[in-house]
Design an enzyme around this catalytic site. Structure first.
Site, PDB file in Angstrom:
ATOM      1  N   GLU A 117     -20.341   3.011  -2.972  1.00  0.00           N
ATOM      2  CA  GLU A 117     -19.720   2.200  -1.914  1.00  0.00           C
ATOM      3  C   GLU A 117     -18.224   2.439  -1.965  1.00  0.00           C
ATOM      4  O   GLU A 117     -17.666   2.567  -3.056  1.00  0.00           O
ATOM      5  CB  GLU A 117     -20.001   0.706  -2.162  1.00  0.00           C
ATOM      6  CG  GLU A 117     -21.475   0.366  -2.107  1.00  0.00           C
ATOM      7  CD  GLU A 117     -21.798  -1.008  -2.709  1.00  0.00           C
ATOM      8  OE1 GLU A 117     -20.868  -1.811  -2.917  1.00  0.00           O
ATOM      9  OE2 GLU A 117     -22.979  -1.248  -2.975  1.00  0.00           O
ATOM     10  N   LYS A 174     -14.514   1.517  -2.220  1.00  0.00           N
ATOM     11  CA  LYS A 174     -13.879   0.325  -2.806  1.00  0.00           C
ATOM     12  C   LYS A 174     -12.796  -0.147  -1.835  1.00  0.00           C
ATOM     13  O   LYS A 174     -11.741   0.468  -1.714  1.00  0.00           O
ATOM     14  CB  LYS A 174     -13.289   0.658  -4.176  1.00  0.00           C
ATOM     15  CG  LYS A 174     -12.795  -0.569  -4.907  1.00  0.00           C
ATOM     16  CD  LYS A 174     -12.493  -0.239  -6.356  1.00  0.00           C
ATOM     17  CE  LYS A 174     -12.126  -1.474  -7.141  1.00  0.00           C
ATOM     18  NZ  LYS A 174     -10.902  -2.126  -6.680  1.00  0.00           N
ATOM     19  N   ASP A 210      -9.890  -2.320  -0.322  1.00  0.00           N
ATOM     20  CA  ASP A 210      -8.782  -3.013  -0.961  1.00  0.00           C
ATOM     21  C   ASP A 210      -8.502  -4.340  -0.253  1.00  0.00           C
ATOM     22  O   ASP A 210      -7.705  -4.408   0.673  1.00  0.00           O
ATOM     23  CB  ASP A 210      -7.548  -2.107  -0.899  1.00  0.00           C
ATOM     24  CG  ASP A 210      -6.700  -2.279  -2.130  1.00  0.00           C
ATOM     25  OD1 ASP A 210      -7.135  -2.985  -3.052  1.00  0.00           O
ATOM     26  OD2 ASP A 210      -5.599  -1.707  -2.168  1.00  0.00           O
ATOM     27  N   TYR A 239     -21.374  -6.908   0.006  1.00  0.00           N
ATOM     28  CA  TYR A 239     -21.931  -5.908  -0.919  1.00  0.00           C
ATOM     29  C   TYR A 239     -22.776  -6.466  -2.057  1.00  0.00           C
ATOM     30  O   TYR A 239     -23.366  -5.712  -2.799  1.00  0.00           O
ATOM     31  CB  TYR A 239     -20.846  -4.972  -1.455  1.00  0.00           C
ATOM     32  CG  TYR A 239     -19.606  -5.636  -2.045  1.00  0.00           C
ATOM     33  CD1 TYR A 239     -19.669  -6.419  -3.186  1.00  0.00           C
ATOM     34  CD2 TYR A 239     -18.355  -5.442  -1.446  1.00  0.00           C
ATOM     35  CE1 TYR A 239     -18.534  -7.008  -3.713  1.00  0.00           C
ATOM     36  CE2 TYR A 239     -17.207  -6.032  -1.966  1.00  0.00           C
ATOM     37  CZ  TYR A 239     -17.305  -6.817  -3.094  1.00  0.00           C
ATOM     38  OH  TYR A 239     -16.190  -7.399  -3.605  1.00  0.00           O
ATOM     39  N   LYS A 295     -11.456   5.415  -9.376  1.00  0.00           N
ATOM     40  CA  LYS A 295     -10.255   5.238  -8.555  1.00  0.00           C
ATOM     41  C   LYS A 295      -9.661   6.570  -8.113  1.00  0.00           C
ATOM     42  O   LYS A 295      -9.646   7.535  -8.887  1.00  0.00           O
ATOM     43  CB  LYS A 295      -9.187   4.471  -9.354  1.00  0.00           C
ATOM     44  CG  LYS A 295      -9.628   3.121  -9.851  1.00  0.00           C
ATOM     45  CD  LYS A 295      -9.666   2.072  -8.763  1.00  0.00           C
ATOM     46  CE  LYS A 295      -8.316   1.482  -8.488  1.00  0.00           C
ATOM     47  NZ  LYS A 295      -7.971   0.383  -9.364  1.00  0.00           N
ATOM     48  N   CYS A 312      30.289  -6.190   5.061  1.00  0.00           N
ATOM     49  CA  CYS A 312      29.285  -5.714   6.017  1.00  0.00           C
ATOM     50  C   CYS A 312      29.672  -4.333   6.554  1.00  0.00           C
ATOM     51  O   CYS A 312      30.798  -4.154   7.045  1.00  0.00           O
ATOM     52  CB  CYS A 312      29.160  -6.702   7.169  1.00  0.00           C
ATOM     53  SG  CYS A 312      28.057  -6.129   8.458  1.00  0.00           S
ATOM     54  N   CYS A 336      30.582  -4.983  10.472  1.00  0.00           N
ATOM     55  CA  CYS A 336      31.665  -5.816  10.982  1.00  0.00           C
ATOM     56  C   CYS A 336      32.718  -6.107   9.921  1.00  0.00           C
ATOM     57  O   CYS A 336      33.696  -6.807  10.192  1.00  0.00           O
ATOM     58  CB  CYS A 336      31.118  -7.130  11.536  1.00  0.00           C
ATOM     59  SG  CYS A 336      30.496  -8.223  10.253  1.00  0.00           S
ATOM     60  N   CYS A 361      24.878 -10.759   5.900  1.00  0.00           N
ATOM     61  CA  CYS A 361      26.087 -10.894   6.683  1.00  0.00           C
ATOM     62  C   CYS A 361      25.914 -12.189   7.470  1.00  0.00           C
ATOM     63  O   CYS A 361      24.899 -12.375   8.137  1.00  0.00           O
ATOM     64  CB  CYS A 361      26.226  -9.715   7.647  1.00  0.00           C
ATOM     65  SG  CYS A 361      27.615  -9.925   8.761  1.00  0.00           S
ATOM     66  N   CYS A 376      28.489 -10.441  14.382  1.00  0.00           N
ATOM     67  CA  CYS A 376      28.350  -9.080  13.839  1.00  0.00           C
ATOM     68  C   CYS A 376      27.551  -8.234  14.836  1.00  0.00           C
ATOM     69  O   CYS A 376      26.493  -8.665  15.304  1.00  0.00           O
ATOM     70  CB  CYS A 376      27.623  -9.140  12.498  1.00  0.00           C
ATOM     71  SG  CYS A 376      27.148  -7.512  11.891  1.00  0.00           S
TER      72      CYS A 376
HETATM   73  S1  IVH Z   1     -18.822  -5.008  -6.827  1.00  0.00           S
HETATM   74  C1  IVH Z   1     -20.128  -7.006 -10.609  1.00  0.00           C
HETATM   75  N1  IVH Z   1     -18.391  -3.565  -4.692  1.00  0.00           N
HETATM   76  O1  IVH Z   1     -13.215  -4.452  -6.519  1.00  0.00           O
HETATM   77  C2  IVH Z   1     -19.729  -6.338  -9.339  1.00  0.00           C
HETATM   78  N2  IVH Z   1     -16.527  -4.664  -5.684  1.00  0.00           N
HETATM   79  O2  IVH Z   1     -12.351  -4.071  -9.309  1.00  0.00           O
HETATM   80  C3  IVH Z   1     -18.343  -6.610  -8.964  1.00  0.00           C
HETATM   81  N3  IVH Z   1     -14.407  -4.315  -4.480  1.00  0.00           N
HETATM   82  O3  IVH Z   1     -13.267  -7.825  -7.506  1.00  0.00           O
HETATM   83  C4  IVH Z   1     -17.834  -6.157  -7.697  1.00  0.00           C
HETATM   84  N4  IVH Z   1     -15.208  -3.047  -2.881  1.00  0.00           N
HETATM   85  O4  IVH Z   1     -12.719  -7.273  -5.038  1.00  0.00           O
HETATM   86  C5  IVH Z   1     -17.831  -4.347  -5.625  1.00  0.00           C
HETATM   87  N5  IVH Z   1     -18.166  -2.282  -2.768  1.00  0.00           N
HETATM   88  C6  IVH Z   1     -17.608  -3.057  -3.705  1.00  0.00           C
HETATM   89  C7  IVH Z   1     -16.242  -3.363  -3.709  1.00  0.00           C
HETATM   90  C8  IVH Z   1     -15.730  -4.164  -4.719  1.00  0.00           C
HETATM   91  C9  IVH Z   1     -14.123  -3.632  -3.368  1.00  0.00           C
HETATM   92  C10 IVH Z   1     -13.405  -5.046  -5.283  1.00  0.00           C
HETATM   93  C11 IVH Z   1     -13.768  -6.489  -5.556  1.00  0.00           C
HETATM   94  C12 IVH Z   1     -13.785  -6.601  -7.060  1.00  0.00           C
HETATM   95  C13 IVH Z   1     -12.917  -5.458  -7.471  1.00  0.00           C
HETATM   96  C14 IVH Z   1     -13.258  -5.009  -8.869  1.00  0.00           C
END
Ligand code: IVH
Length: 693
Positions: free
Chosen positions: A133, A135, A137, A245, A334, A428, A431, A446, A451
């Site tokens: 999945e 990740k 943000d 998720y 990551k 400034c 001015c 300022c 100005c």
């Molecule tokens: S699963 C035990 N799935 O990542 C399972 N987390 O670093 C825990 N996050 O706190 C989370 N996308 O805020 C999961 N597809 C995804 C995610 C996800 C983003 C974030 C979430 C979590 C953090 C962990």
């Protein structure tokens, strides 16, 4: 919304169709269902089935019926997405099931080490299926549904305890208020990520910049900050989204046996699951997924910082269990942060509309996260000093949240000889007046209100779309007007003539004529837009609307005390003080007089109710109970009193009318027992108007 009128679903109105005229209770249920269906199609499936105008019409009908029958409002009604009152604070809630965080892997060898680790604990499993999945943000959120209805939404917090933000989460259209399941289990817990799409993040920051407020560093902070807003009306204006998720079905665990099945279930229940999830037969395919998305994720409309890899099989997950902090069956792989080295060619100092003076590094152009970057913010003197950034330095820049480039460190070993530490100017750059640093702030300002930088910014803001919306008056034209000394204040714009404008470079007769007309037309813009255009600190679009609603004219607003301002729903102490101070400045008072003489709209138009002749309800006694759909209690009271009526706090046989809003309590019951006349807000307004005509 795309126009697909022909195949759109046609709502059945109350007066037509086989059903004939419906009982209000049935009609309410029907409207809720139709609107839920339309919302689901639009926000979840991305396949609208109804035109906006039809949706609005049905929504208004629902609102009207609910205000007439507040006792029949249900928590899953589409009208309940936005709360009426801001919360004073959030309550802490202990999670039924802890929200774990994820262990990170920063490269593919670390991913393989994770695989080896879990395989050591399950040596009979050579490899297994994984779900990949993206990740996202944002902020992790836990939702609880009882009998299919959303009853609670909580932030992750520290994983054990979070904050209850149900009302804010209700504003997110992709979170169903009722599950789309025929026979929902008694309890369903859904976790997922609430996030701000990039376009929305930019829009919010632009608005904050115009209001002179601090910018959000990245979409994650913006999402977290938004979710913690006490006023859900502000949350609903920021279009958060939600990807689900994780699924928990307490007591019915056997129903779902894998993460992939859970995602399917979530989709069927009406959630949006990120469409890029993938079931991978082994770790090689996981690796390919990670590599494919490294570049492709830059084109997504939201931010991702990695891939979450989860073992698919729940039985295997259970066998592996958790460490103190993380599940052993999942890992976050990551992507490296986007960083690049470049050389600082100059440090410029920029003066904004609010007088804030910010340093900016001008750099040799460099490619970063798909765009060419030449400028990076240095924030303030404290940051420059901490990093010791000098002109000539080679620095590493990073897109903070991949959006705003910033300098993260200096490669001092590459520093040329003879460089000097950078000092912010004391005066400034525009001015030359002395700059000040307010005790509580990191920025210097300022404070000379004439100005040219402040005037330039104020004019651009005044003409911007959300303010007076003067087409053709962009930054370039403003700069030209100032250079030719044609304007010295906002009011001067309204004295410009076509012949003056024709002197400017690239200004033909026609464009001069258009601009003069556009400026004149802006006099019709409503009071709330003028208020926003004045550029008072902290008064962005939303606050301007709130203040303009509460104070019908510039005179009323100017006379308000700090306490009165801070007493307004949604207005905090800092904003109240800023508004109060603004009106105390003689220069601002002179500007307002000028604008008034020029006939700008500095008051709300009077409604027929406000114009109504007083005393027509003389002798009548009213009691108000519950929250009215649009009027504040104080406003309703004033209107009744203006018409000669009296408002008392307790219901008795002498009460003539009881005005009933949402969540009415014992007063309603007493009124019913005494057989008194009940009025909805709408009926009250109708009474006020009819009594005066
Ligand atoms: S699963 C035990 N799935 O990542 C399972 N987390 O670093 C825990 N996050 O706190 C989370 N996308 O805020 C999961 N597809 C995804 C995610 C996800 C983003 C974030 C979430 C979590 C953090 C962990």
């Amino acid at each position: 919304m795309p126009k697909l009128a022909a195949q759109f679903y046609r709502p059945q109105t109350i007066h037509e169709g086989k059903l004939g005229v419906l009982e209000p209770a049935q009609r309410l249920a029907q409207l809720r269902q139709q609107l839920q269906k339309a919302s689901y199609a639009y926000y979840v499936l991305d396949a609208p089935i109804m035109e906006d105008s039809v949706y609005d019409q049905l929504y208004r009908e629902l609102q009207a019926l609910e205000s007439q029958y507040p006792q029949w409002i249900t928590p899953d009604s589409p009208t309940q997405r936005v709360g009426e009152r801001p919360a004073s604070q959030f309550t802490s809630v202990r999670h039924r099931i802890s929200l774990y965080s994820l262990e990170n892997a920063f490269n593919l060898p670390e991913l393989r080490q994770w695989q080896e680790r879990w395989q050591r604990l399950a040596p009979d499993v050579p490899d297994a299926e994984y779900v990949c999945e993206l990740k996202i943000d944002g902020s992790a959120i836990a939702l609880t549904y009882e009998a299919g209805v959303l009853v609670q939404g909580v932030t992750r917090g520290d994983g054990t305890t979070g904050e209850e933000i149900t009302q804010n989460l209700r504003t997110i259209r992709s979170i169903p208020l009722r599950l789309a399941l025929d026979s929902p289990p008694p309890i369903v817990e859904v976790r997922g990520e609430a996030f701000l799409p990039l376009a929305e993040f930019h829009r919010i920051n632009q608005e904050r910049e115009q209001a002179g407020e601090a910018l959000f560093a990245n979409p994650r902070n913006a999402a977290a900050g938004t979710l913690r807003q006490l006023d859900s009306r502000i949350v609903s204006q920021r279009r958060l989204q939600f990807f689900a998720y994780t699924l928990h079905l307490p007591g019915q665990e056997e129903q779902i046996t894998s993460q992939w099945q859970a995602l399917e279930y979530l989709k069927q229940a009406g959630f949006v699951v990120n469409p890029h999830c993938q079931l991978c037969p082994d770790l090689t395919v996981v690796t390919e997924y990670f590599e494919d998305w490294e570049g492709a994720r830059q084109r997504l409309p939201y931010m991702t910082d990695g891939v979450v890899v989860k073992l698919n099989d729940y039985a295997l997950q259970e066998r592996l269990g958790f460490t103190q902090k993380f599940p052993r069956w999942a890992i976050a792989l990551k992507y490296p942060a986007e960083e690049a080295p470049t050389v600082v060619k100059d440090i410029q100092v920029n003066v904004g509309r609010t007088g804030a003076v910010t340093p900016l590094a001008v750099m040799a152009p460099v490619q970063l996260a798909g765009t060419t970057v030449q400028r990076a913010t240095l924030h303030n003197q404290d940051r420059i000093t901490a990093l010791d950034i000098r002109i000539g330095d080679t620095v590493i820049i990073r897109k903070a949240g991949e959006i705003i480039p910033e300098v993260v460190r200096v490669l001092s070993e590459l520093r040329p000889t003879g460089t000097q530490p950078f000092q912010m100017p004391t005066h400034c750059p525009e001015c030359n007046s002395l700059l000040v640093r307010p005790a509580t702030e990191a920025v210097i300002r300022c404070i000379n209100s004439s100005c040219p930088a402040i005037l330039r910014g104020s004019l651009v803001h005044w003409a911007s779309r959300d303010a007076l919306d003067i087409r053709g008056l962009g930054e370039k034209v403003v700069v030209a007007l100032l250079q030719h000394q044609l304007v010295r204040s906002l009011a001067d714009l309204y004295r410009l003539t076509e012949s003056q404008l024709s002197q400017l470079e690239r200004f033909g007769e026609k464009s001069a004529q258009n601009l003069v007309q556009a400026i004149a037309d802006s006099k019709q813009q409503p009071w709330e837009k003028v208020l926003y255009g004045l550029g008072i600190r902290h008064v962005g679009v939303v606050n301007a609307r709130v203040l303009a609603e509460q104070f019908p004219s510039v005179a009323a607003l100017g006379q308000a005390t700090v306490a009165q301002l801070a007493g307004v729903y949604g207005i905090g102490d800092e904003i109240a003080q800023a508004v109060f101070d603004w009106f105390r400045s003689p220069a601002n008072q002179a500007l307002l007089q000028d604008l008034e003489a020029l006939e700008l709209t500095l008051a709300r138009p009077q409604t027929s109710v406000e114009n109504a002749s007083p005393r027509s309800l003389t002798g009548k006694t009213f009691v108000l109970t519950g929250t009215l759909p649009t009027l504040k209690r104080q406003d309703a009271q004033t209107l009744i009193e203006q018409a000669g009526g009296k408002v008392t706090s307790s219901v008795s046989a002498k009460t003539d009318f009881v005005v009933v809003g949402e969540n009415a309590g014992s007063k309603l019951a007493k009124a019913q027992a005494l057989n008194l006349t009940l009025l909805s807000e709408e009926e009250l307004l109708a009474l006020l108007v009819s009594e005066t005509t």
